[in-house]
Design a protein around this motif. Structure first.
Motif, mmCIF file in Angstrom:
data_model
loop_
_atom_site.group_PDB
_atom_site.id
_atom_site.type_symbol
_atom_site.label_atom_id
_atom_site.label_comp_id
_atom_site.label_asym_id
_atom_site.label_seq_id
_atom_site.Cartn_x
_atom_site.Cartn_y
_atom_site.Cartn_z
ATOM 1 N N ARG A 109 0.832 -1.167 -0.210
ATOM 2 C CA ARG A 109 0.086 -0.152 0.024
ATOM 3 C C ARG A 109 0.960 1.322 -0.006
ATOM 4 O O ARG A 109 1.674 1.441 0.925
ATOM 5 C CB ARG A 109 -0.831 0.026 1.276
ATOM 6 N N HIS A 110 0.617 2.108 -1.018
ATOM 7 C CA HIS A 110 1.307 3.379 -1.144
ATOM 8 C C HIS A 110 0.546 4.483 -0.483
ATOM 9 O O HIS A 110 -0.567 4.784 -1.044
ATOM 10 C CB HIS A 110 1.707 3.781 -2.622
ATOM 11 N N LYS A 111 1.043 4.823 0.824
ATOM 12 C CA LYS A 111 0.181 5.931 1.058
ATOM 13 C C LYS A 111 0.339 7.154 0.476
ATOM 14 O O LYS A 111 1.327 7.471 -0.306
ATOM 15 C CB LYS A 111 0.990 6.330 2.669
ATOM 16 N N ALA A 112 -0.725 7.918 0.567
ATOM 17 C CA ALA A 112 -0.912 9.341 -0.491
ATOM 18 C C ALA A 112 0.594 10.248 0.133
ATOM 19 O O ALA A 112 0.305 10.609 1.441
ATOM 20 C CB ALA A 112 -2.040 9.919 -0.273
ATOM 21 N N ARG A 113 1.258 10.639 -0.723
ATOM 22 C CA ARG A 113 2.064 11.653 -0.549
ATOM 23 C C ARG A 113 1.362 13.204 -0.885
ATOM 24 O O ARG A 113 2.035 13.919 -0.404
ATOM 25 C CB ARG A 113 3.577 11.582 -1.639
ATOM 26 N N TYR A 114 0.545 13.199 -1.658
ATOM 27 C CA TYR A 114 0.049 14.163 -2.124
ATOM 28 C C TYR A 114 0.756 15.013 -3.056
ATOM 29 O O TYR A 114 0.644 16.105 -3.352
ATOM 30 C CB TYR A 114 -0.507 15.246 -1.214
ATOM 31 N N ILE A 115 1.785 14.071 -3.831
ATOM 32 C CA ILE A 115 3.009 14.767 -4.671
ATOM 33 C C ILE A 115 2.842 13.753 -5.732
ATOM 34 O O ILE A 115 3.493 12.661 -5.302
ATOM 35 C CB ILE A 115 4.168 15.038 -3.764
ATOM 36 N N ILE A 131 1.960 19.081 -7.094
ATOM 37 C CA ILE A 131 0.944 18.803 -5.912
ATOM 38 C C ILE A 131 -0.053 18.353 -6.296
ATOM 39 O O ILE A 131 -0.656 18.953 -7.235
ATOM 40 C CB ILE A 131 1.054 20.205 -4.867
ATOM 41 N N ASP A 132 -0.685 17.256 -5.685
ATOM 42 C CA ASP A 132 -2.002 16.961 -6.160
ATOM 43 C C ASP A 132 -2.607 16.514 -4.782
ATOM 44 O O ASP A 132 -2.649 15.282 -4.005
ATOM 45 C CB ASP A 132 -1.866 15.551 -6.693
ATOM 46 N N PHE A 133 -3.464 17.395 -4.085
ATOM 47 C CA PHE A 133 -4.263 17.214 -3.071
ATOM 48 C C PHE A 133 -5.273 16.047 -3.076
ATOM 49 O O PHE A 133 -5.832 15.576 -2.051
ATOM 50 C CB PHE A 133 -4.703 18.245 -2.317
ATOM 51 N N THR A 134 -5.626 15.619 -4.300
ATOM 52 C CA THR A 134 -6.649 14.567 -4.203
ATOM 53 C C THR A 134 -5.991 13.291 -4.279
ATOM 54 O O THR A 134 -6.720 12.232 -4.452
ATOM 55 C CB THR A 134 -7.556 14.757 -5.566
ATOM 56 N N GLN A 135 -4.899 13.126 -4.402
ATOM 57 C CA GLN A 135 -3.922 11.778 -4.493
ATOM 58 C C GLN A 135 -4.675 10.870 -3.368
ATOM 59 O O GLN A 135 -4.846 11.285 -2.304
ATOM 60 C CB GLN A 135 -2.488 12.058 -4.332
ATOM 61 N N GLN A 136 -4.896 9.723 -3.823
ATOM 62 C CA GLN A 136 -5.193 8.695 -2.979
ATOM 63 C C GLN A 136 -4.137 7.660 -2.569
ATOM 64 O O GLN A 136 -3.384 7.319 -3.357
ATOM 65 C CB GLN A 136 -6.339 7.737 -3.414
#
Lengths: 179, 686, 360
Positions: B243-249, B322-327
């Motif tokens: 599981r890759h946790k979201a970096r939001y990047i 930057i991607d604040f929607t990253q899951q």
């Protein structure tokens, strides 16, 4: 390096025969370690190696009692350390239920014991074997099914101690009045 | 006397080893040999021999010759433990054309001659043990080892120095490696250190080249800020869910320029890399040399996530990464082997309340001190008190905090003595402070370790042999009146034979090492065992220190227990070497001890379904029967024992085999006579 | 087995220490009984028709083609008839749970003879015996000496006394199974069909009651055992064990059609052990214990307390056949008895001297 004082055998004295079930990864290795370290303990326990204490089938233990064992020792890895994760817990549960059944049939609980031993605990296992041997010696032979099943007595003429009633009668004529 | 089961016609050879005088000194080997030939003839014994050393080529040839000339169909060897020579005797049988699983080795050494003194009793027991083996081997059936293919890819869990070493060895050998690290960067604890003992190499200087190699290696797939959530399969064919946790990047767009970190307005205490004595931003890279050079945004501490405003990082990011929607996302990878290099956590010194950590400001842990001493750390390498300004004039270093202590951890944490000496030296380098080391023993076993100790002694460090009872700011004695604001270390100086109260400005606790807080879950997830302390249990503490009891899962570094960097590196390389050997062979043989279900007898009661920790028992709803997946099955036999219908059987340890062994073991009395046949089993149908 | 059957096959049925339920089960064939009666000649059936033992003694050996022997061996009379009928029968069948495994009478193996006699002839609620009269094997009556069968120290199964040819399980065996078994045997004996392999169980399956049970089964995690009357509303579609009722279905041979679970009651195990299993109770114990949902000894004990009579639960029907067979006290009184020798004169018995051999 003897931890448990091993009494010199007394001629005619009762020597318990105890069957021990061990698991390949912990308790059997503990017995091996006791051997490598030359730790002395009484010769009354004969070991069966299973892969896991979870393999323990109550039939094995019942069969042991039926075939003349005076006691049975069950040994495996400590809870939390089972080589197969949690299987020793199944052994524990079966042991607890089996113990209720065999005590219900008149076998003293001391004759069925559970001892956890990790592969590093050779000394401890030896100590426990010594303790159980003495406890069972004090109880006397189990002799399940009477003298015919127990084999010839140890020592000429000696009456094994602990037999509940008088010496069993010879083959009875069925027309005799029961006691 | 009991006889062979009807219809059986096995020819059994019994071979009894003297093992020099190891067995023969206590057991009457010749007597037992003759006894076996005579009394076990009814169970198929056609020949009984003895030999000084059965495991020697002469001994083995005895077996091979008899198989060829006497047509033996079963072999029983009474010698040392199966863990020693089972393979040897199986090999002899195989060379002579007999299936190796028709051979049984029973121990009359470790379990008889080495542990009993009464020769008569030992001889009687040896007879019983051999009878057990003979009765059992009659029930053996020929078996073939299970061959499994080995996937050349490897999973390395943990990106510290042990994991990095293992990964590089495997990758340099040309095979793919997946490295999974739960922090945003690899490097582990070593990346936090200042200097390493005893050479005083700068930790970052020797580590970061390796980290870069890993980051750039074409054969390495790096999964940072990630966890392995599931491992299924078996050696050679594991499937790991990562599981890759979201970096939001977006990592592919990020250039590692660091502007987001610079512009981020939120500062939080960095509890991980800075050990709680420094800050980081909410958008951060743990340290400048991070690999990969991709920051993460700490969601719970981000203004955008909590209030919906800011987004400074997004405004300033030159590549729009930057991607604040990253899951979070999940991938499954197929690997052949796994290396667990999950490292350690520091003992929580707050548990020892009398040392005042967490309450008295100037009590520091070892990791806090490492960060302080590090030139790139929050104090730029200055050794200062908690106020960030004052240099201590006197420092006390306490060894064995939480280690060698029945109240906390009974074990020795291996590295704290050298670490404490290192601290003493570094304090001397950075300040003029007096240093007291409070120790129980000074453990310096490694190369140049004791020389380092001598050096630190010569530098004027004061060693007090005693475990401090207390670190306190409460002044008690009249002559302490001028020590206001300082700390007092109360200790019994056992060499001087007196209680002492030593005033210091700063106390450093050499806290012990502990397994990670989720060690037991990890063990369960990877199908291995850990000890009650939580360290991974190795297959053999001397001869197999990096393998676990589970085929295909290895361990390296502090996951196995406290050790220093050279040992961790050696472990990592050793694990890699073992795996490379497997990969070379392409195929591996597994012991064919497996459970199976007779479908015609299975009633679908489902009692077995939840009993398997390896999820090897499947249930077919359509046919209402259970089935064992032989590849996943590890052969513990728990389900075999549980099946109420008697529909499950286990090869290698079948009911018939174990029952026969029980019968044999009990067929001899304590004095060596054969018992009358047990009459209670008579009349029971075959 | 050669079928030397000249006329209609000769059938006998005997009841030793039994309740008579097996005889009723045969009669329960209803109209099929007329087919049976037409197909065979009934030469000895004390439950149903008058006969004397001396008539049986007078028969030539092997005269009876099929003998259905129900009931356990508890008295000298039972034992005598076991030997007699073995000699006089070509095919001797242990019919019903008592003959096969002891059944309910076998539970008396938990007591010694003095205890049993005290309960039966002394302390019983409906017993009035101020003189403390106990049965004796010989009684001098005015007309002569009466011989009364002696009560043995423990109950034995039929095959613990004589070799047998087939087993029909059940308490009682279900009538349709009896019809099937008799039909198959008679076909085999008259040469119109294959005879089942000697020593086999007929009238039962090779799986367990769960195989026939319609209730839904899930993964087993048992956190309590309760008495059936303690559950206010049983789910009629869900496995009883999962509802905390200790149902013996998983360990009990199939063949009964899972009648009891279908009727809302737990299986109590009357069809005996699954095929090839030697000790019924061991299998049941192992299964129940393995799925107890607790890991600490005290918690496990709490759950196991829900089975207040573990010996009864595990061995209600099969005690006499189990590995330990009886309580220690009862067996110690039995200790001097040696098993009866197989009859030299009887037809080649398939199970003569059979030792316990474990199939798996």
């Amino acid at each position: 390096m003897s931890a448990h004082p091993v009494a010199a055998p007394v001629d005619g004295a009762f020597e318990p025969v105890i069957l021990g079930f061990t698991c390949n990864w912990c308790s059997y290795r503990a017995a091996d370690l006791a051997g490598t370290a030359r730790i002395k303990y009484p010769p009354n326990v004969r070991l069966v190696r299973l892969m896991c204490s979870g393999r323990l089938d109550p039939s094995f233990i019942l069969s042991a009692f039926a075939q003349g064992a005076d006691a049975v020792l069950v040994s495996g890895c400590w809870p939390g350390e089972c080589h197969y994760q949690v299987q020793n817990l199944k052994a524990l549960k079966r042991f607890q239920l089996l113990r209720r059944v065999v005590t219900g049939l008149g076998i003293e609980p001391t004759r069925l014991q559970l001892v956890w031993a990790s592969a590093a605990e050779g000394q401890r296992l030896a100590n426990e074997i010594g303790r159980i041997t003495e406890e069972v010696r004090a109880l006397g032979p189990l002799g399940w099914g009477g003298a015919a099943a127990a084999g010839p007595p140890v020592g000429a003429g000696a009456e094994p101690p602990g037999v509940a009633s008088a010496a069993p009668p010879a083959v009875r004529d069925l027309t005799e009045v029961p006691a | 006397m009991s006889t062979q089961p009807a219809g059986r016609n096995e020819k059994v050879g019994v071979y009894i080893c003297h093992c020099g005088s190891n067995i023969a000194g206590t057991v009457d080997v010749e007597g037992v040999r003759d006894w076996a030939a005579e009394n076990l003839a009814g169970h198929g014994v056609v020949i009984a021999r003895d030999n000084k050393f059965m495991c020697s080529s002469t001994g083995q040839e005895l077996i091979e010759k008899d198989i060829a000339e006497l047509g033996l169909s079963r072999v029983v060897v009474a010698a040392c433990s199966p863990h020693m020579h089972e393979k040897t005797f199986r090999g002899a049988c195989e060379r002579a054309g007999l299936n190796p699983y028709l051979c049984e080795l029973v121990s009359i050494r470790e379990q008889v001659s080495w542990v009993h003194t009464d020769k008569a009793a030992a001889t009687a027991k040896a007879k019983a043990v051999i009878a057990g083996g003979v009765f059992r081997v009659e029930e053996h059936a020929p078996l073939e080892p299970i061959r499994v293919p080995i996937n050349p890819a490897t999973l390395v869990v943990g990106g510290g120095i042990a994991g990095i070493t293992a990964a590089l060895e495997l990758a340099d050998a040309g095979f793919p490696v997946h490295v999974v690290e739960r922090e945003p960067s690899i490097g582990g604890h070593m990346a936090m250190f200042d200097k390493t003992f005893p050479t005083l190499d700068c930790a970052a200087c020797i580590l970061t080249p390796k980290m870069n190699e890993v980051g750039m290696h074409p054969n390495v797939t790096l999964h940072t800020w990630s966890e392995v959530t599931d491992l299924s399969g078996y050696v050679g064919s594991f499937t790991a869910t990562i599981r890759h946790k979201a970096r939001y990047i977006k990592a592919d767009l990020c250039t590692g320029c660091g502007i987001c970190q610079e512009k981020c307005p939120v500062k939080v205490v960095d509890q991980v890399y800075e050990a709680g004595i420094g800050y980081r931003k909410s958008a951060y890279m743990p340290f400048p040399q991070a690999v990969p050079k991709v920051p993460v945004i700490d969601g719970p501490n981000c203004t955008y996530f909590s209030k919906g405003t800011c987004k400074a990082c997004e405004k300033f990011c030159p590549t729009g990464a930057i991607d604040f929607t990253q899951q979070d996302d999940e991938v499954k990878v197929e690997v052949g082997n796994v290396v667990l290099a999950t490292g350690f956590e520091l003992f929580d010194s707050r548990r020892i309340e009398q040392y005042g950590y967490g309450r008295l400001p100037n009590v520091f842990t070892s990791l806090e001190f490492e960060r302080m001493s590090n030139a790139a750390g929050p104090t730029n390498g200055r050794i200062v008190l908690r106020d960030g300004v004052t240099e201590p004039k006197s420092v006390g270093i306490i060894h064995c905090v939480g280690s060698r202590d029945r109240n906390y951890n009974a074990y020795c944490s291996a590295i704290c003595c050298l670490q404490s000496l290192k601290f003493a030296h570094l304090i001397g380098e950075h300040t003029d402070a007096t240093v007291h080391n409070f120790y129980i023993d000074v453990r310096t076993p490694g190369k140049a370790f004791d020389e380092f100790y001598q050096r630190v002694l010569e530098e004027g460090t004061i060693f007090v042999r005693g475990r401090p009872a207390e670190v306190t700011d409460a002044l008690r004695l009249p002559d302490e009146a001028d020590q206001e604001g300082r700390l007092i270390v109360q200790v019994e100086d056992s060499l001087a034979g007196m209680q002492r109260r030593i005033p210091v400005d700063m106390v450093i606790l050499s806290a012990g090492l502990e397994p990670p807080h989720d060690a037991k879950e990890t063990a369960h997830r990877f199908g291995i065992s850990c000890s009650s302390d939580g360290w991974v249990i190795e297959r053999h503490p001397k001869l197999d220190p990096v393998a676990t009891m589970t085929d295909g899962v290895f361990a390296a570094g502090c996951a196995l227990g406290p050790r220093d960097i050279p040992s961790s590196v050696a472990n990592g390389a050793a694990a890699a070497a073992r795996i490379l050997g497997r990969i070379q062979q392409k195929v591996m043989s597994l012991e064919p001890v497996r459970a199976s279900v007779d479908e015609s007898r299975c009633s679908g009661c489902r009692i077995c379904n939840d009993l398997c920790p390896y999820n090897a028992i499947l249930f077919h709803e359509d046919q209402m029967v259970s089935e064992v997946n032989a590849a996943l099955c590890q052969g513990c036999g728990t389900c075999v024992a549980a099946c109420p219908a008697g529909a499950m059987s286990g090869t290698g340890f079948s009911d018939a085999q174990v029952m026969a062994q029980i019968e044999g073991l009990l067929s001899v009395t304590a004095t060596g006579e054969q018992r009358l046949p047990h009459r209670l089993l008579e009349g029971v149908p075959a | 087995m050669s079928a030397n059957i000249a006329t209609k096959p000769r059938l006998a049925m005997y009841w030793a220490a039994s309740c008579g339920g097996c005889d009723i089960a045969v009669l329960n064939l209803h109209e099929k009984i007329l087919d049976v009666a037409a197909a065979v000649e009934i030469v000895f059936w004390p439950a149903v028709m008058d006969a004397k033992y001396r008539d049986v003694e007078a028969m030539p050996d092997g005269f009876i083609d099929v003998c259905l022997f129900s009931g356990g061996i508890r008295s000298s009379e039972n034992e005598e008839l076991a030997h007699l009928l073995r000699r006089k029968s070509k095919v001797l069948i242990a019919f019903g749970s008592c003959a096969n495994e002891g059944c309910i009478p076998g539970l008396a193996n938990l007591s010694t003879v003095p205890e049993i006699f005290a309960a039966s002839y002394g302390d019983g609620n409906s017993t009035v015996n101020p003189g403390g009269v106990l049965p004796v094997p010989r009684w001098a009556a005015p007309e002569g000496e009466l011989h009364i069968p002696v009560f043995a120290p423990v109950l034995r199964t039929l095959d613990q006394v004589v070799p047998i040819d087939y087993s029909v399980p059940g308490c009682p065996p279900e009538s349709p199974r009896i019809a099937e078994a008799l039909t198959a045997l008679l076909a085999g004996l008259t040469g119109t069909g294959p005879l089942p392999p000697n020593g086999s169980v007929v009238g039962g399956g090779i799986s367990t009651v769960c195989d026939e049970c319609a209730r839904t089964r899930n993964v087993k995690k048992i956190d309590r055992f309760v008495r059936i009357q303690e559950v206010p509303a049983l789910d009629p579609t869900l496995c009883l064990l999962e509802q905390g009722i200790p149902c013996n279905g998983p360990a009990t041979r199939d063949g009964c059609g899972a009648l009891c679970p279908a009727a809302g009651a737990q299986c109590i195990g009357c069809y005996g052990a699954a095929d090839g299993v030697v000790d019924y109770g061991a299998r049941l114990m192992s299964a129940f214990a393995s799925v107890v949902e607790a890991d600490e000894p005290e918690e496990i004990d709490l759950i196991l307390d829900g089975i207040p009579d573990p010996v009864g639960q595990m061995y209600r029907f099969s005690l006499a056949r189990s590995l330990l067979r009886a309580s220690r006290a009862a067996l110690e009184a039995d200790g001097a008895r040696l098993p009866a020798e197989p009859d030299a004169a009887s037809p080649e018995p398939a199970l003569a001297g059979a030792r316990g051999r474990w199939r798996r």
